[in-house]
Design a protein around this motif. Structure first.
Motif, PDB file in Angstrom:
ATOM      1  N   GLY A 201       0.805  -1.220   0.000  1.00 19.02           N
ATOM      2  CA  GLY A 201       0.000   0.000   0.000  1.00 19.02           C
ATOM      3  C   GLY A 201       0.834   1.264   0.000  1.00 19.02           C
ATOM      4  O   GLY A 201       2.067   1.224   0.019  1.00 19.02           O
ATOM      5  N   LEU A 202       0.123   2.367  -0.051  1.00 25.30           N
ATOM      6  CA  LEU A 202       0.733   3.695   0.099  1.00 25.30           C
ATOM      7  C   LEU A 202      -0.138   4.466   1.073  1.00 25.30           C
ATOM      8  O   LEU A 202      -1.365   4.259   1.115  1.00 25.30           O
ATOM      9  CB  LEU A 202       0.736   4.456  -1.228  1.00 25.30           C
ATOM     10  N   SER A 203       0.506   5.349   1.840  1.00 26.15           N
ATOM     11  CA  SER A 203      -0.286   6.159   2.767  1.00 26.15           C
ATOM     12  C   SER A 203       0.113   7.625   2.654  1.00 26.15           C
ATOM     13  O   SER A 203       1.175   7.952   2.113  1.00 26.15           O
ATOM     14  CB  SER A 203      -0.090   5.677   4.203  1.00 26.15           C
ATOM     15  N   VAL A 204      -0.745   8.469   3.190  1.00 22.37           N
ATOM     16  CA  VAL A 204      -0.444   9.894   3.232  1.00 22.37           C
ATOM     17  C   VAL A 204      -1.155  10.481   4.447  1.00 22.37           C
ATOM     18  O   VAL A 204      -2.217  10.000   4.851  1.00 22.37           O
ATOM     19  CB  VAL A 204      -0.889  10.589   1.914  1.00 22.37           C
ATOM     20  N   HIS A 205      -0.530  11.469   5.068  1.00 22.45           N
ATOM     21  CA  HIS A 205      -1.180  12.180   6.188  1.00 22.45           C
ATOM     22  C   HIS A 205      -0.552  13.562   6.233  1.00 22.45           C
ATOM     23  O   HIS A 205       0.616  13.702   6.565  1.00 22.45           O
ATOM     24  CB  HIS A 205      -0.965  11.443   7.512  1.00 22.45           C
ATOM     25  N   ILE A 206      -1.333  14.583   5.877  1.00 23.47           N
ATOM     26  CA  ILE A 206      -0.711  15.910   5.692  1.00 23.47           C
ATOM     27  C   ILE A 206      -0.875  16.829   6.890  1.00 23.47           C
ATOM     28  O   ILE A 206      -0.348  17.931   6.887  1.00 23.47           O
ATOM     29  CB  ILE A 206      -1.247  16.614   4.422  1.00 23.47           C
ATOM     30  N   GLY A 207      -1.581  16.362   7.907  1.00 20.12           N
ATOM     31  CA  GLY A 207      -1.723  17.221   9.077  1.00 20.12           C
ATOM     32  C   GLY A 207      -3.001  16.913   9.825  1.00 20.12           C
ATOM     33  O   GLY A 207      -3.797  16.062   9.407  1.00 20.12           O
ATOM     34  N   SER A 208      -3.184  17.627  10.913  1.00 20.58           N
ATOM     35  CA  SER A 208      -4.305  17.355  11.806  1.00 20.58           C
ATOM     36  C   SER A 208      -5.140  18.627  11.961  1.00 20.58           C
ATOM     37  O   SER A 208      -4.658  19.723  11.680  1.00 20.58           O
ATOM     38  CB  SER A 208      -3.714  16.931  13.149  1.00 20.58           C
ATOM     39  N   LEU A 234      -1.337  -2.780  -5.690  1.00 18.00           N
ATOM     40  CA  LEU A 234      -1.465  -2.565  -4.242  1.00 18.00           C
ATOM     41  C   LEU A 234      -2.790  -3.115  -3.710  1.00 18.00           C
ATOM     42  O   LEU A 234      -3.779  -3.192  -4.446  1.00 18.00           O
ATOM     43  CB  LEU A 234      -1.378  -1.068  -3.928  1.00 18.00           C
ATOM     44  N   ASP A 235      -2.777  -3.447  -2.398  1.00 19.49           N
ATOM     45  CA  ASP A 235      -4.018  -3.888  -1.748  1.00 19.49           C
ATOM     46  C   ASP A 235      -4.825  -2.699  -1.232  1.00 19.49           C
ATOM     47  O   ASP A 235      -6.042  -2.774  -1.115  1.00 19.49           O
ATOM     48  CB  ASP A 235      -3.705  -4.767  -0.530  1.00 19.49           C
ATOM     49  N   PHE A 236      -4.106  -1.622  -0.868  1.00 23.23           N
ATOM     50  CA  PHE A 236      -4.842  -0.509  -0.235  1.00 23.23           C
ATOM     51  C   PHE A 236      -4.131   0.821  -0.393  1.00 23.23           C
ATOM     52  O   PHE A 236      -2.914   0.881  -0.606  1.00 23.23           O
ATOM     53  CB  PHE A 236      -5.058  -0.798   1.263  1.00 23.23           C
ATOM     54  N   LEU A 237      -4.915   1.881  -0.276  1.00 20.41           N
ATOM     55  CA  LEU A 237      -4.380   3.235  -0.118  1.00 20.41           C
ATOM     56  C   LEU A 237      -4.885   3.744   1.218  1.00 20.41           C
ATOM     57  O   LEU A 237      -6.049   3.530   1.582  1.00 20.41           O
ATOM     58  CB  LEU A 237      -4.849   4.150  -1.257  1.00 20.41           C
ATOM     59  N   ASP A 238      -3.992   4.396   1.956  1.00 23.48           N
ATOM     60  CA  ASP A 238      -4.300   4.865   3.310  1.00 23.48           C
ATOM     61  C   ASP A 238      -4.278   6.396   3.281  1.00 23.48           C
ATOM     62  O   ASP A 238      -3.240   6.998   2.990  1.00 23.48           O
ATOM     63  CB  ASP A 238      -3.223   4.289   4.248  1.00 23.48           C
ATOM     64  N   VAL A 239      -5.425   6.996   3.579  1.00 24.94           N
ATOM     65  CA  VAL A 239      -5.533   8.463   3.464  1.00 24.94           C
ATOM     66  C   VAL A 239      -5.253   9.189   4.784  1.00 24.94           C
ATOM     67  O   VAL A 239      -5.478  10.398   4.895  1.00 24.94           O
ATOM     68  CB  VAL A 239      -6.911   8.899   2.906  1.00 24.94           C
ATOM     69  N   GLY A 240      -4.764   8.448   5.798  1.00 27.62           N
ATOM     70  CA  GLY A 240      -4.384   9.079   7.053  1.00 27.62           C
ATOM     71  C   GLY A 240      -5.583   9.585   7.833  1.00 27.62           C
ATOM     72  O   GLY A 240      -6.731   9.174   7.600  1.00 27.62           O
ATOM     73  N   SER A 268      -8.390   7.880  -9.927  1.00 29.15           N
ATOM     74  CA  SER A 268      -7.583   7.331 -11.024  1.00 29.15           C
ATOM     75  C   SER A 268      -6.889   6.030 -10.624  1.00 29.15           C
ATOM     76  O   SER A 268      -6.515   5.233 -11.477  1.00 29.15           O
ATOM     77  CB  SER A 268      -6.540   8.360 -11.486  1.00 29.15           C
ATOM     78  N   ALA A 269      -6.729   5.794  -9.315  1.00 23.37           N
ATOM     79  CA  ALA A 269      -6.050   4.551  -8.878  1.00 23.37           C
ATOM     80  C   ALA A 269      -7.055   3.437  -8.594  1.00 23.37           C
ATOM     81  O   ALA A 269      -6.671   2.267  -8.510  1.00 23.37           O
ATOM     82  CB  ALA A 269      -5.217   4.827  -7.638  1.00 23.37           C
ATOM     83  N   ASN A 270      -8.307   3.790  -8.421  1.00 22.89           N
ATOM     84  CA  ASN A 270      -9.358   2.817  -8.152  1.00 22.89           C
ATOM     85  C   ASN A 270      -8.936   1.777  -7.113  1.00 22.89           C
ATOM     86  O   ASN A 270      -8.881   0.578  -7.402  1.00 22.89           O
ATOM     87  CB  ASN A 270      -9.744   2.136  -9.485  1.00 22.89           C
ATOM     88  N   PRO A 271      -8.620   2.212  -5.874  1.00 21.39           N
ATOM     89  CA  PRO A 271      -8.068   1.279  -4.880  1.00 21.39           C
ATOM     90  C   PRO A 271      -9.069   0.204  -4.455  1.00 21.39           C
ATOM     91  O   PRO A 271     -10.271   0.481  -4.385  1.00 21.39           O
ATOM     92  CB  PRO A 271      -7.745   2.194  -3.693  1.00 21.39           C
ATOM     93  N   LYS A 272      -8.523  -0.989  -4.166  1.00 21.62           N
ATOM     94  CA  LYS A 272      -9.395  -2.079  -3.707  1.00 21.62           C
ATOM     95  C   LYS A 272      -9.950  -1.754  -2.332  1.00 21.62           C
ATOM     96  O   LYS A 272     -11.069  -2.100  -1.994  1.00 21.62           O
ATOM     97  CB  LYS A 272      -8.579  -3.366  -3.587  1.00 21.62           C
ATOM     98  N   LYS A 273      -9.097  -1.086  -1.544  1.00 25.68           N
ATOM     99  CA  LYS A 273      -9.498  -0.774  -0.169  1.00 25.68           C
ATOM    100  C   LYS A 273      -8.865   0.559   0.231  1.00 25.68           C
ATOM    101  O   LYS A 273      -7.759   0.875  -0.196  1.00 25.68           O
ATOM    102  CB  LYS A 273      -8.970  -1.892   0.721  1.00 25.68           C
ATOM    103  N   VAL A 274      -9.604   1.308   1.057  1.00 26.29           N
ATOM    104  CA  VAL A 274      -9.067   2.582   1.557  1.00 26.29           C
ATOM    105  C   VAL A 274      -9.001   2.509   3.090  1.00 26.29           C
ATOM    106  O   VAL A 274      -9.993   2.163   3.737  1.00 26.29           O
ATOM    107  CB  VAL A 274      -9.954   3.777   1.139  1.00 26.29           C
ATOM    108  N   VAL A 275      -7.827   2.777   3.623  1.00 22.05           N
ATOM    109  CA  VAL A 275      -7.668   2.822   5.084  1.00 22.05           C
ATOM    110  C   VAL A 275      -7.765   4.284   5.530  1.00 22.05           C
ATOM    111  O   VAL A 275      -7.190   5.175   4.901  1.00 22.05           O
ATOM    112  CB  VAL A 275      -6.300   2.219   5.505  1.00 22.05           C
ATOM    113  N   PHE A 276      -8.536   4.504   6.600  1.00 25.26           N
ATOM    114  CA  PHE A 276      -8.669   5.839   7.204  1.00 25.26           C
ATOM    115  C   PHE A 276      -8.074   5.785   8.607  1.00 25.26           C
ATOM    116  O   PHE A 276      -8.264   4.798   9.307  1.00 25.26           O
ATOM    117  CB  PHE A 276     -10.148   6.234   7.326  1.00 25.26           C
TER     118      PHE A 276
END
Ligand code: LLP
Length: 409
Positions: A201-208, A234-240, A268-276
Motif C-alpha cells: 500500500g501507500l499512505s499519506v497524512h498531511i496534518g491534523s 497494491l491492496d490498499f491506499l491509506d488516506v491518514g 484514477s487509482a481505483n483502490p481495492k481498499k481505503v484505510v482511514f
C-alpha cells in the motif's frame, strides 16, 4: 456539518452533556477529571463509517490511538469494527489488549525501533507505514530473521502545505514525514528491497485539525498518481487522519464532503481498499474536561478564575493556542469576563481568556469542551501533579470509572 454543540445544553440553568447533568458529579469524584460519553463516541464513529459506505468506499477505519488510548473507549470502538493506527509498542500493546485484531492495525511513525518492529512482525499487523529507506532495510532484516512475510506501505510526502497549526502540519518536504514520490518509485522498482517484505500500500497524512480540504484533495491525487506509477499492484491506499472538528464555530468540513474528496482524489487509482486513520473526528467531541473552581482573583481590570485543572491535564490551549469552549456547570445571566487559569507555575497555564462566564465560587464545576482527543493522551505529571481520572457515561446514562487516578513516582 459536525454536530457541534448539540450534545451540550443547559436545562434549568444546569449544564448537560448528552443528557447527563454535570453537577451530578459534584462531591462524588475528585476533579479535574475527563468525562466521556459512550453514545457520542458511538455516534461519531458510526457517522464516519456510514459516510464511507454511502460514498461507496470499501474502507477500514483504523482509529488513531494517539488521540485517546483509553482501554474502555477502545473496546467500545473495537465492537463497532474499528482497527487501529499506532505509533509505538505501547500503543500496539494497548490496541491488542482492547481486542483489536492485528490484521486491522497499521503502524505509523518515523522512529520505529527494532524492538517495536519485532513486536509488530510477531503480532502479524496489517502493515508498517514506512517513512524511510533505513526503516525499510531494518524491517526487511527482521522479517528475514523471523522468516515471516511482512506487508509494508510507503508514506508519501506529497509536498503540500496543509492549512493548520505549524506544529501539526506534516505533508511538506521540509517535514520529517514520509518519502518523496520519486524515491518511492525508485525503491519499488529495485528488487533488492523485496523478498520477505512486500509492498502492499501507500499512505499519506498531511496534518491534523484540517478545516479546508483543498490540500487534502491535492495530496490524495498525488497518492493515486504515485500508486499508478508503481510496478506492484497494491491492496490498499491509506488516506491518514486529520479531519477537523468544530472547536470554535463551524470550521470543520462535513463528513460527506470529506468522503467525496477522498473518492475524487483516489479515482484514477481505483483502490481495492481505503484505510482511514481518524482520531480527533471520532473522539474529540466525546469528551469534556471537568474542573472545579479553586478561587477568584482580580488584578485591576483582569478577572481570573483559578481552577484545579492545569496545562499538565490538558495542554492544547498552552501548546497550540487552541480554542476550546468552556461552560459553567450552573449558568446565570450575571456574567463576567474571566480568564480561566490553572495552578501551574507558567503564564501559559490558561484554558481561555476573556470568557463570559457566570460568577462562580469555590467548588463550582466547569466543563471544557471537545477534550476527548489529545486531552488525557497528552497529560503529564508536570509540577508533580497526579493525572486526572477518566469517567464514562454509559448507555444507561450512568457513570463508570474507566481509569483511576494514576500516581506519580
Ligand atoms: N495518522 C497519522 C500518521 C498521524 O500522524 C495522525 C496525527 C493521525 C493519523 C490522526 O490525526 P487526527 O485525525 O487525530 O487529526 N496533539 C495534536 C495533534 C497531533 C496529531 C498527530 N498526528 C493536537 O492536539 O492538535
Amino acid at each position: 456539518m459536525e454536530k457541534r454543540t448539540s450534545f451540550v445544553n443547559y436545562i434549568d440553568n444546569e449544564l448537560h452533556f448528552n443528557g447527563f447533568k454535570i453537577n451530578d458529579l459534584k462531591g462524588k469524584y475528585q476533579t479535574p477529571l475527563y468525562l466521556y460519553s459512550k453514545n457520542v463516541l458511538k455516534e461519531n464513529y458510526l457517522e464516519f463509517d456510514q459516510a464511507m459506505q454511502e460514498a461507496g468506499i470499501n474502507g477500514q477505519i483504523c482509529f488513531a490511538l494517539k488521540s485517546n488510548p483509553n482501554l474502555a473507549l477502545l473496546k467500545g470502538l473495537k465492537e463497532l469494527g474499528a482497527g487501529a493506527d499506532i505509533v509505538s509498542g505501547g500503543e500496539l500493546e494497548r490496541a491488542l489488549n482492547a481486542g483489536i485484531p492485528a490484521d486491522k492495525i497499521v503502524f505509523s511513525g518515523v522512529g520505529k525501533t527494532a524492538s517495536e518492529i519485532d513486536y509488530g512482525i510477531q503480532s502479524g499487523i496489517y502493515s508498517f507505514n514506512v517513512e524511510s529507506l533505513e526503516e525499510l532495510d531494518l524491517i526487511k532484516a527482521r522479517a528475514e530473521h523471523f522468516n515471516k512475510e511482512v506487508a509494508v506501505a510507503f508514506r508519501l510526502n506529497p509536498k503540500v502545505k496543509a492549512m493548520t497549526h505549524k506544529h501539526i502540519s506534516t505533508g511538506f518536504k521540509t517535514h520529517k514525514f514520509g518519502l518523496l514520490a520519486q524515491d518511492i518509485i525508485e525503491i519499488a522498482n529495485n528488487s533488492d528491497y523485496w523478498g520477505n517484505v512486500q509492498l502492499k500500500g501507500l499512505s499519506v497524512h498531511i496534518g491534523s485539525q484540517l478545516t479546508e480540504l483543498e490540500a487534502s484533495l491535492e495530496a490524495f491525487k498525488k497518492l493515486a498518481d504515485c500508486a499508478n506509477a508503481l510496478p506492484q499492484e497494491l491492496d490498499f491506499l491509506d488516506v491518514g487522519g486529520g479531519l477537523g472538528v468544530n472547536y470554535a464555530g463551524d470550521e470543520a468540513p462535513g463528513i460527506m464532503d470529506y468522503m467525496n474528496i477522498v473518492k475524487e482524489g483516489l479515482k484514477s487509482a481505483n483502490p481495492k481498499k481505503v484505510v482511514f486513520e481518524p482520531g480527533r473526528r471520532i473522539v474529540a467531541q466525546s469528551g469534556m474536561l471537568i474542573t472545579s473552581v479553586i478561587r477568584n482573583k482580580s488584578s485591576e481590570e483582569c478577572n481570573f478564575l483559578i481552577v484545579d485543572g492545569g496545562m499538565n491535564d490538558f495542554v492544547r490551549p498552552s501548546l497550540y493556542g487552541a480554542f476550546h469552549e468552556i461552560y459553567e456547570g450552573t449558568t446565570s445571566t450575571n456574567k463576567i469576563k474571566t480568564d480561566i487559569v490553572g495552578p501551574i507555575c507558567e503564564t501559559a497555564d490558561c484554558f481561555g481568556e476573556s470568557r463570559n462566564l457566570a460568577k462562580m465560587h469555590m467548588g463550582d464545576l466547569l466543563a471544557i469542551s471537545h477534550t476527548g482527543a489529545y486531552g488525557y493522551s497528552m497529560a503529564s505529571h508536570y509540577n508533580l501533579r497526579k493525572k486526572p481520572i477518566e469517567l464514562l457515561i454509559n448507555e444507561d446514562n450512568k457513570i463508570e470509572v474507566i481509569n483511576e487516578q494514576i500516581g506519580y513516582e
